[in-house]
Design a protein around this motif. Structure first.
Motif, PDB file in Angstrom:
ATOM      1  N   CYS A 242       0.844  -1.193   0.000  1.00 29.12           N
ATOM      2  CA  CYS A 242       0.000   0.000   0.000  1.00 29.12           C
ATOM      3  C   CYS A 242       0.881   1.246   0.000  1.00 29.12           C
ATOM      4  CB  CYS A 242      -0.941   0.016   1.212  1.00 29.12           C
ATOM      5  SG  CYS A 242      -2.383  -1.057   1.023  1.00 29.12           S
ATOM      6  N   SER A 243       1.815   1.294   0.942  1.00 34.33           N
ATOM      7  CA  SER A 243       2.678   2.481   1.026  1.00 34.33           C
ATOM      8  C   SER A 243       3.546   2.628  -0.220  1.00 34.33           C
ATOM      9  CB  SER A 243       3.571   2.418   2.265  1.00 34.33           C
ATOM     10  OG  SER A 243       2.807   2.691   3.405  1.00 34.33           O
TER      11      SER A 243
ATOM     12  N   LEU B  99       1.454   4.131  -2.875  1.00 34.95           N
ATOM     13  CA  LEU B  99       1.200   5.547  -2.572  1.00 34.95           C
ATOM     14  C   LEU B  99       2.408   6.379  -2.994  1.00 34.95           C
ATOM     15  CD1 LEU B  99      -0.328   5.313   1.052  1.00 34.95           C
ATOM     16  CD2 LEU B  99      -1.552   5.692  -1.083  1.00 34.95           C
TER      17      LEU B  99
ATOM     18  N   MET C  27      -7.216  -0.272   2.593  1.00 35.93           N
ATOM     19  CA  MET C  27      -6.036   0.575   2.542  1.00 35.93           C
ATOM     20  C   MET C  27      -5.271   0.381   3.849  1.00 35.93           C
ATOM     21  SD  MET C  27      -3.962   2.587   1.123  1.00 35.93           S
ATOM     22  CE  MET C  27      -4.837   2.411  -0.445  1.00 35.93           C
TER      23      MET C  27
ATOM     24  N   THR D 107      -2.373   1.440   5.800  1.00 38.81           N
ATOM     25  CA  THR D 107      -1.282   2.351   6.124  1.00 38.81           C
ATOM     26  C   THR D 107      -1.286   2.525   7.638  1.00 38.81           C
ATOM     27  OG1 THR D 107      -2.853   4.110   5.601  1.00 38.81           O
ATOM     28  CG2 THR D 107      -1.176   3.622   3.962  1.00 38.81           C
TER      29      THR D 107
ATOM     30  N   GLU E 224      -0.546   6.644   7.960  1.00 42.81           N
ATOM     31  CA  GLU E 224      -1.831   7.247   7.604  1.00 42.81           C
ATOM     32  C   GLU E 224      -1.604   8.641   6.994  1.00 42.81           C
ATOM     33  OE1 GLU E 224      -4.617   5.817   7.580  1.00 42.81           O
ATOM     34  OE2 GLU E 224      -6.148   7.368   7.545  1.00 42.81           O
TER      35      GLU E 224
ATOM     36  N   PHE F 288      -0.954   8.283   3.412  1.00 46.04           N
ATOM     37  CA  PHE F 288      -2.203   8.013   2.690  1.00 46.04           C
ATOM     38  C   PHE F 288      -2.889   9.354   2.382  1.00 46.04           C
ATOM     39  CE2 PHE F 288      -6.802   6.299   3.397  1.00 46.04           C
ATOM     40  CZ  PHE F 288      -7.043   6.297   2.041  1.00 46.04           C
TER      41      PHE F 288
ATOM     42  N   GLN G  43      -3.784  11.245  -1.185  1.00 50.38           N
ATOM     43  CA  GLN G  43      -5.119  11.745  -1.522  1.00 50.38           C
ATOM     44  C   GLN G  43      -5.044  13.226  -1.890  1.00 50.38           C
ATOM     45  OE1 GLN G  43      -7.203  10.526   2.144  1.00 50.38           O
ATOM     46  NE2 GLN G  43      -8.539   9.336   0.825  1.00 50.38           N
TER      47      GLN G  43
ATOM     48  N   PHE H 244      -8.791   6.903  -5.301  1.00 51.63           N
ATOM     49  CA  PHE H 244      -8.817   5.590  -4.675  1.00 51.63           C
ATOM     50  C   PHE H 244     -10.138   4.898  -4.961  1.00 51.63           C
ATOM     51  CE2 PHE H 244      -5.536   7.893  -2.647  1.00 51.63           C
ATOM     52  CZ  PHE H 244      -4.575   6.946  -2.309  1.00 51.63           C
TER      53      PHE H 244
END
Lengths: 402, 203, 300, 760
Positions: free
Chosen positions: D324-325, D328, D350, D352, D357, D360, D364, D370
């Motif tokens: 995930c990271s 990102l 998600m 993170t 976070e 994340f 965004q 997303f």
């Protein structure tokens, strides 16, 4: 504790400061660990024994640092102690507790029950020594407690003390406290009896807790069979804790298991934003999810009101069903996040915006371990403690910085 | 400079609309931070009467669903209680966004016969005539905007209320109160609208 | 305490449906050493729906004119008793102050009437002033007619506290969901403060005006909660809340088969009575549902 | 210290109510009359742990009158520091927690219980030896680090900083591993919002510049023999050259490899050159702006598909944590490079955690879109099209016109060397992560067991090729990772002196790997230091005793070599066991396994245990006072009994508890001796076994259970009922349940009746 034993078992002298009355921290208050559902008492016992058997570790409870000065290899740490009113002569025989008449809130059980004003912090307490509550100091009861002790261990004149320690390196392993759920106003914590926090749930499920391990509604002692677990109660929220507390999803999965282990006809609903069962913990998520009586609702609960019969009613939007719900439960558990312990004498440059201690970019020998360094689970905390121990003994040895 | 609203995208998740909203709507800059938790829709006092609710609206914006967003009932039913705004974990000004989307919908002609719009128009009549909102006039214009017969029906339905208000001394039967310099005010508003239109057109 | 001057923006509801708020606020302010100087020739703030038709800038220009007029009268803080007026005026004031582009555009519009405004005033809600400037001790001090035994359900509503009460720019005077200031006012007046769960519940606001079908249920819940705790009166700081819940009671009774007849008053009226004022001064004669129990408390 | 030179002193404490509950004179008599302790060396004090009491003991020791202190007072778990007299052996009898705090004061039964515990202590004192440490010939304190990626480099640098010599082995021709190829790294420092510069070059340079580190590139470990502080590793270079090196401890930091994307056809891998893995995409970012492989143009629309192969029962069942990271980061990088690029991340959850976070939110804010949902397919139509079930819009949407699709492939641990041919041994995972969770029952029908691969296994050759009786692999636990099984002890390893760290242990990012490697370096240093002083490692840290085998009596049954959980015992060609004391963790499983009691520790022997068991006075049948022996694991069951005492929980006065190092150390002889000397039953209390085992000696309680299955035959031959012997899994937290558990067992004993061997 982990950092201390690891450094000491590598041959270095360690002073272990603990602000509370017993070593063990939050872990001592946990009922079980995820994902194995084993009891933290097991590892605690091993670590207590490692400390007992290792003369290189000096433990000072009820002691907190108020100032740190100096530099790598030569720090002066000024510490302050708070009185326990019981000295090292205590044998933990318990006669003082029998003499106490006042009941005080049991901090070990997050105030969900009471203990006599002279009490053992918990059955596994380390040091195994009683405490006289400051609430009764100066009363005749305190004198009665004192005279009940055959060993002269009760010292009502104990005063706070300040003294200096000289050390080569400092590790902050100051942990966390649960986020104050009362700040989540719309969840009614503190007003609706059957809305509790995850840390309270741990005590509720523990044999040494206020209900001897039975999951009962605080309002009336009825079995709590319809239970809602609310994730991100404070975490991932710019109005509260901006970060994710990492452990809450998994702790709630564990809480679902607690309920399911007690009641065959129970129903547990987990309200979440994302289930963060990272790495191999995914299997724990899968196992809990496979139970048809555990339901996952992707929704951040908007508010909780009190319905008939003390039942908390959850209001919100089920985002996957696009449905507005009002659902009642026997018990609601708020998965509150971890907030780093504040008030440390740490330079601002060493903390992040949230108060976690993140030393970097200087050549000092101040380190952090466990949740003091960020929201970590138990295993990661021990890992970081072990790493911090090495960095600290490098300083003690006078090694290179980096 | 502000760009005109883009044409409806040919496919889902075209970012043109989303970007336009981010740039041009009050509070739009934070919509991209929405994590779809549902706090807003769940906090809404009449959330169960909205077709999409704010949470899904934000997802639709990101999916480029311009038509659906601007013609949804959600943007018209906000009571402005600000529960969503103060609770949003990502501090999105949900109320402001919904209000602004409603004005976009009007400007773009997506809002035929919406009660809010009618009410708003009635409101503006009153303001521009008298400088103040006269509740009697706003109500009357609003009700009659539905057509003569419907207006009567709606007005009659509220007649008992009006008569009790009059009795309570909270609704006068005389001419409306006036802002003395109502002409000035009209000029200011007209000028502001001009600036607004200039902005919309200019790119 | 010496008198402090505030520039007062009564808002449109003060002319008709919310007359009694305006009257009672004026009445108590004198006793609390607050001098109110009304904005000369003020106009509507745009309330809650104006933007829909004419867009944000035109709406902002309305408040811009009020602020410009207020500034001409001096630098005193601008206060309003109406939640919606406060919200709009406060919001516009901030964007003029903080956003150079908005400042420029609004001033361009204002210039046609020879006005200008740079955003240097401070806009406040009357309740916030009562909390932060006056204080409960001072209110208590003025009470000559404690309202012992009057059962009050304190209903704050929405916009008085949201979205600003908990922010520094809103004066940090209370919280959003379970604020205490209103209960504290009533307590200071000697009244019995009832636990009232829908304390900050929404009445439907302006949606209630044009689509009451969607919101009657909300109001019914609020009334039911007041009936459950056996309230003599519901007390609110918000003119829209007051008028909605007072005026729709008959219709609610019809739709839900209930039998509500609960008076809805303003905290300022309660204060006025507690300060020893009469029915007229407290504007208690302006109600569609007569607050009998409160009137009974009026000092003879 | 032989029996002749022992000068035991008996110190009885009458404090904490012991004197009120038990007649101290009677206890003194046990010592002086039955065990012939001279009266002047048997003393009672009413506050033994107080200064006066301790001074009394010290005076006796200093005068030379006493060289062994038998303390009959509180539990051996408390006051350890107070009753520590350097150079003097201390034996404890637990009269407080497990006598007077759980039985009725003044009763005969209480007195008998106290007297028996004193007898057991007296016998223990007689039998116990002072352990002498193991002396090796010489100790290597050099640390071998296998793997030259971030984890290995960090471990090497940290150990060298402490002054230790390090041998760093890397199988490829460059140091730095995967991490070095990262264009940037995910943020680990405040404010955690931006991709951070990759500082791997500095780390590589630091390691290269460190004189204490010897780096061997293009090299693999082909054989590891010996034991901690004396390992011999055989190193083979790419060109076939073989060398040997001696090291003291080993850190295995072999990292990970990306999941084989060719298995991800369902996500479009292979349908277009523009469907790439995140590793491939990272390589593009590292060399400049990403270009489409098909036409060399910069992509204007890119979709990242998360969990590509992870969290998928058909592929990797676990979450790879870092993807995930990583996505990102890559998404932010593309948006930063060209803000007109549309970037989508299709995810299911998600993940993170922690301060990630913030990252994340940064993605965004950067305008990344997303989409939560399952990918249904990827096609090469309209550019590239990803079909997604958008769960939040509740409709299936084609994400069309994509220029590139990036598959966030998961991490596969390098716990084995991947090999192509099938001839290699297949290591087995020890743990099934899908073992079910206990549930009270179901309201409706019981559901099917959760699906998922119970165990991931990889074909592959061993990394270290250990020349151990227990096989060449470092044990592989759940999901194919070489992790610790203990939450509290992430470095608790099953091969002493060998530590794994980094992604071979658990999926982890760069910052965590560096931290983990630092911790592992400490453990390796700790290991060589402790072992060269003869001391045991965790969990019996500091123990000097080690198993000694009398080969004259050995039957070559091999049970000890098979059952040793740490692979400490090898076999000679003739089949005799050879103990590698520095691999040993002192649990005594070998001792429990040996059918002919040839294995013993200086301070822990079968003879000592059976003698202590037999020291208990068993009343005649007519007295109707049954006796039950509890063999309790020192770490859990014994403290649980203490906890019951602290809570003043009444327990049967008929039980006699003997703490044991581990249930695995319990020989069947202990049980048969107990029964032949008249005990009516034996309870064996150990830790939880199974997939979620809690035994820190891995299979202690499992071994005990297996052995007790076989005890049936012995019992049969003795004409005894099999109900007389039972094993229990007891945690400390079970203190509350002990009355019930023990009570039920006592009922069983009552129902089968007294042991006919009584009084024989």
């Amino acid at each position: 504790m982990s950092a201390a034993v690891e450094a000491a078992e590598t041959g270095y002298d360690v002073v272990l400061l603990e602000a509370g009355v017993s070593l063990g921290g939050r872990v001592a208050q946990l009922n079980r660990y995820f994902p194995k559902l084993c009891h933290p008492a097991c590892g605690l016992e091993i670590n207590y024994q490692r400390i007992r058997n290792n003369p290189k570790i000096k433990v000072l409870t009820q002691t907190r640092p108020v100032e740190v000065s100096g530099s790598r290899g030569a720090y002066k740490v000024t510490v302050e102690t708070t009185p326990r009113y019981v000295n090292a002569r205590c044998t933990a025989c318990g006669d003082c507790a029998k003499a106490a008449t006042t009941q005080v809130k049991n901090a070990f059980n997050y105030g969900m029950d009471t203990v006599p004003a002279a009490y053992l912090p918990h059955p596994m307490a380390f040091p195994m020594r009683y405490v006289v509550s400051p609430e009764v100091i100066g009363t005749p009861e305190a004198e009665a407690i004192k005279s009940a002790c055959k060993y002269g261990a009760v010292d009502l004149d104990e005063k706070p003390q300040t003294f200096d320690l000289h050390v080569a390196a400092v590790i902050w392993a100051t942990g966390w406290s649960p986020y104050n759920a009362e700040k989540l106003e719309s969840y009614g914590y503190g007003q609706i009896a059957n809305v509790i926090t995850n840390v309270e749930m741990e005590r509720l499920a523990a044999d040494t807790g206020p209900t001897q391990g039975r999951i009962l509604r605080p309002s009336d002692g009825q079995e709590a069979k319809r239970v809602a677990l609310i994730q991100c109660a404070g975490s991932r929220d710019l109005n509260h804790l901006p970060y994710c507390s990492r452990i809450c999803c998994l702790a709630s999965l564990k809480h679902a298991a607690y309920v399911r282990e007690q009641y065959a006809d129970s129903q547990v609903d987990i309200y979440y934003i994302d289930i963060r069962a990272h790495d191999k913990l995914e299997s724990f998520y899968k196992k809990v999810k496979a139970d048809p009586q555990v339901r996952f609702v992707k929704s951040k609960v908007a508010s909780i009101t009190e319905g008939d019969g003390g039942k908390p009613v959850l209001h919100g939007e089920d985002t996957l069903a696009r449905e507005i719900y009002d659902r009642d439960y026997d018990l609601v558990v708020l998965a509150v996040g971890m907030e780093p312990t504040g008030g440390l004498p740490v330079a601002n440059s060493m903390t992040d915006d949230y108060g976690f201690v993140v030393p970097h970019g200087d050549d000092g020998a101040i380190y952090s371990a466990g949740v003091a360094s960020g929201p970590l689970d138990v295993s990661m905390s021990v890992q970081s403690a072990t790493a911090a121990a090495l960095k600290a003994i490098q300083a003690a040895r006078g090694g290179a910085t980096a | 400079m502000t760009k005109p609203l883009p044409q409806t995208a040919a496919r889902k998740y075209d970012l043109g609309f989303a970007q336009w909203v981010y740039d041009n709507i009050e509070g739009g800059d934070r919509i991209s931070l929405c994590m779809q938790c549902g706090m807003c829709s769940g906090s809404c006092p009449i959330g169960d009467q909205m077709d999409n609710g704010p949470r899904k609206t934000f997802m639709m914006i990101r999916a480029g669903m311009k038509e659906e967003v601007l013609s949804s009932s959600t943007i018209w039913n906000c009571t402005q209680c600000y529960n969503c705004t103060v609770r949003c974990p990502r501090q999105i000004k949900v109320t402001a966004v919904l209000q602004s989307l409603a004005s976009v919908a009007v400007a773009e002609g997506y809002a035929p016969q919406k009660p809010t719009l009618k009410f708003s128009k009635a409101f503006w009549r009153s303001v521009s005539w008298f400088g103040k909102t006269d509740e009697r006039i706003v109500t009357a214009i609003y009700y009659f905007s539905y057509g003569l017969m419907e207006g009567f029906r709606l007005a009659m339905a509220n007649l008992p209320i009006a008569s009790r208000m009059v009795k309570a001394g909270r609704m006068g039967l005389l001419l409306p109160h006036r802002t003395k310099a109502a002409g000035d005010l009209r000029a200011i508003v007209a000028e502001a609208e001009k600036i607004q239109n200039r902005k919309r057109a200019g790119s | 305490m010496s008198k402090v001057k505030f520039t007062y923006y009564p808002g449109c509801s003060s002319m008709e449906s919310g007359k009694h708020l305006d009257m009672s606020v004026r009445a108590i302010s004198g006793r609390l050493d607050i001098e109110l100087e009304t904005i000369d020739d003020w106009n509507c703030c745009g309330a809650s729906v104006a933007h829909v038709k004419c867009g944000p800038l035109a709406t902002s220009a309305l408040s811009g004119r009020n602020l410009a007029k207020a500034r001409q009268q001096g630098t005193a803080d601008v206060i309003s008793p109406c939640a919606a007026c406060y919200l709009n005026t406060h919001g516009v004031n901030e964007s003029i102050r903080d956003n150079p582009k908005t400042r420029e555009e609004i001033n361009e519009a204002l210039s046609v009437a020879g006005l200008s405004y740079e955003g240097d005033l401070h806009v406040r809600h009357v309740c916030e002033v009562l909390v932060n400037h006056v204080g409960n001790e001072r209110i208590k001090h003025e009470v000559t007619n404690p309202l012992n035994g009057l059962k009050v359900a304190g209903w704050v509503g929405c916009q008085t506290v949201r979205p600003f009460a908990g922010t520094e720019r809103g004066g940090n005077f209370d919280t959003y969901h379970d604020p205490k200031f209103l209960d504290n006012f009533h307590e200071a007046c000697g009244a019995e403060v009832l636990p009232f769960e829908p304390k900050t519940a929404c009445c439907g606001g302006s949606v209630s005006v044009y689509s009451p079908d969607k919101t009657l249920g909300l109001m019914a819940k609020i009334l039911q909660a007041a009936e459950d705790v056996k309230a003599d009166v519901i007390s609110t700081p918000c003119p829209l809340c007051q008028v909605n819940v007072e005026m729709y009671q008959d219709r609610i009774n019809k739709e839900f088969g209930t039998n509500f007849n609960i008076p809805v008053v303003f905290y300022s009226q309660i204060m006025a009575v507690a300060f020893g004022m009469d029915v007229k001064e407290a504007a208690l004669d302006k109600h569609m549902i007569t607050p009998t129990k409160l009137i009974e408390k009026v000092k003879k | 210290m032989s029996a002749e030179t022992k000068k035991p002193g008996v110190y009885l404490c009458s404090g904490c109510g012991i004197g009120d509950a038990v007649p101290m004179a009677a206890l003194e008599k046990v010592a002086t009359r039955e065990y012939k302790i001279p009266a002047e060396r048997c003393k009672t004090h009413d506050y033994l742990c107080g200064e006066e009491g301790l001074a009394m003991i010290r005076a006796d020791i200093e005068s030379g009158e006493v060289n062994q202190a038998i303390i009959a007072a509180c539990s051996p778990r408390v006051n350890v520091d107070k009753f520590r007299f350097d150079g003097t052996q201390v034996v404890r009898a637990n009269l407080r927690e497990q006598v007077i705090w759980m039985t009725e004061p003044g009763k005969d039964d209480t007195e008998m219980l106290a007297a028996d515990y004193l007898r057991m202590a007296l016998v223990e004192a007689r039998k116990v030896g002072l352990p002498s440490r193991y002396e090796g010939e010489s100790y290597s304190e050099r640390i071998l680090v296998v793997g030259g990626g971030l984890s290995g480099l960090t471990a090497a640098r940290e150990a060298a900083t402490m002054g230790y010599e390090v041998l760093l082995i890397e199988s490829t021709s460059v140091l730095g591993g995967h991490s070095r190829r990262w264009s940037k790294r995910t943020p680990h420092l405040p404010p955690y919002r931006e991709p951070q510069p990759n500082d791997m070059e500095e780390l590589v340079a630091a390691v290269k510049g460190e004189s204490r580190i010897k780096v061997c590139l293009n090299t693999r470990v082909t054989k590891t023999s010996g034991a901690p502080t004396d390992f011999t590793v055989e190193l083979t270079q790419e060109d076939g050259a073989v060398t040997e090196e001696r090291v003291g401890a080993i850190i295995m930091a072999t990292g990970w490899r990306p999941y084989d994307a060719s298995k991800l056809g369902h996500l479009g891998y292979g349908i277009s050159p523009d469907v790439v893995t995140s590793v491939q995409f990272e390589e593009m970012l590292a060399t400049g702006a990403p270009k489409r492989r098909s036409d060399g143009n910069a992509p204007k629309t890119v979709a990242f598909l998360q969990c590509a192969g992870s969290r998928d029962d058909d592929h990797l069942p676990y979450c790879s944590s870092v993807c995930c990271s990583a996505s990102l980061k890559q998404a932010i990088q593309i948006r930063e490079a060209d803000p007109s690029t549309s970037v989508y991340i299709v995810y299911e959850e998600m993940r993170t955690p922690g301060v990630a976070e913030e990252f994340f939110r940064a993605a965004q804010a950067a305008g990344v879109i997303f989409i939560k949902g399952k990918v249904k397919g990827v096609t090469a139509q309209d550019g590239l099209t990803v079909k997604v079930d958008d769960e939040l819009l509740r409709e299936e949407v084609p994400l069309a016109g994509l220029d590139m699709v990036v598959l966030a492939t998961g991490m596969v641990p390098n716990a084995v060397l991947p090999v192509d041919d099938d001839g290699e041994p297949l290591p087995e995972c020890d743990i099934n992560p899908m073992s079910p969770i206990p549930v009270a029952g179901y309201a409706g029908e019981q559901p099917e067991a959760p699906t998922g691969q119970p165990c991931v296994t990889y074909k592959g050759a061993p990394i270290l090729n250990l020349q151990y009786r227990q096989g060449p692999h470092v044990p592989i636990l759940a999901d194919g990772f070489s992790d610790s099984h203990f939450i509290c002890f992430p470095y608790e390893t099953r091969r002493t002196g060998i530590y794994t760290c980094g992604p071979v242990r658990r999926p982890m990012d760069m910052a965590e790997s560096a931290e983990d490697a630092t911790g592992a370096a400490l453990k390796a240093i700790q290991a060589v230091r402790a072992i060269s002083q003869g001391r045991a490692l965790h969990p019996r840290s500091g123990d000097l005793s080690f198993p000694k085998i009398n080969l004259n009596a050995c039957t070559k049954c091999r049970r000890c070599t098979v059952e040793c959980p740490f692979g400490a015992i090898d076999e000679t060609e003739e089949g005799y066991p050879i103990v590698n004391p520095t691999r040993c963790r002192r649990c005594g499983t070998c001792m429990g396994a040996c059918p002919v009691r040839t294995i013993s520790f200086d301070n822990y022997t079968v003879d000592m245990m059976t003698s202590m068991i037999k020291a208990v006075e068993v009343p005649d049948e007519e007295e109707e006072k049954p006796r039950v022996l509890i063999l309790a694991c020192q770490n859990d069951a014994y403290p649980a009994l203490d906890m019951a005492g602290i809570a003043r929980t009444p327990l049967s006065p008929y039980v006699r508890t003997l703490p044991v190092r581990c249930l695995g150390s319990v020989s069947l002889l202990c049980v048969s001796d107990a029964l032949s000397s008249g005990y009516d039953g034996v309870m064996l209390m150990g830790c939880k076994s199974g997939d979620d085992y809690q035994c820190h000696f891995v299979r202690g309680s499992a071994m005990a259970q297996e052995r007790m299955m076989k005890v049936g035959e012995t019992l049969q031959s003795m004409m005894l009922e099999k109900e007389r012997v039972e094993t229990f899994e007891i945690a400390i937290a079970d203190a509350k349940n002990l009355p019930d558990i023990i009570g039920k067992f006592m009922e069983t004993i009552d129902s089968v009746g007294p042991n006919p061997f009584k009084g024989m």
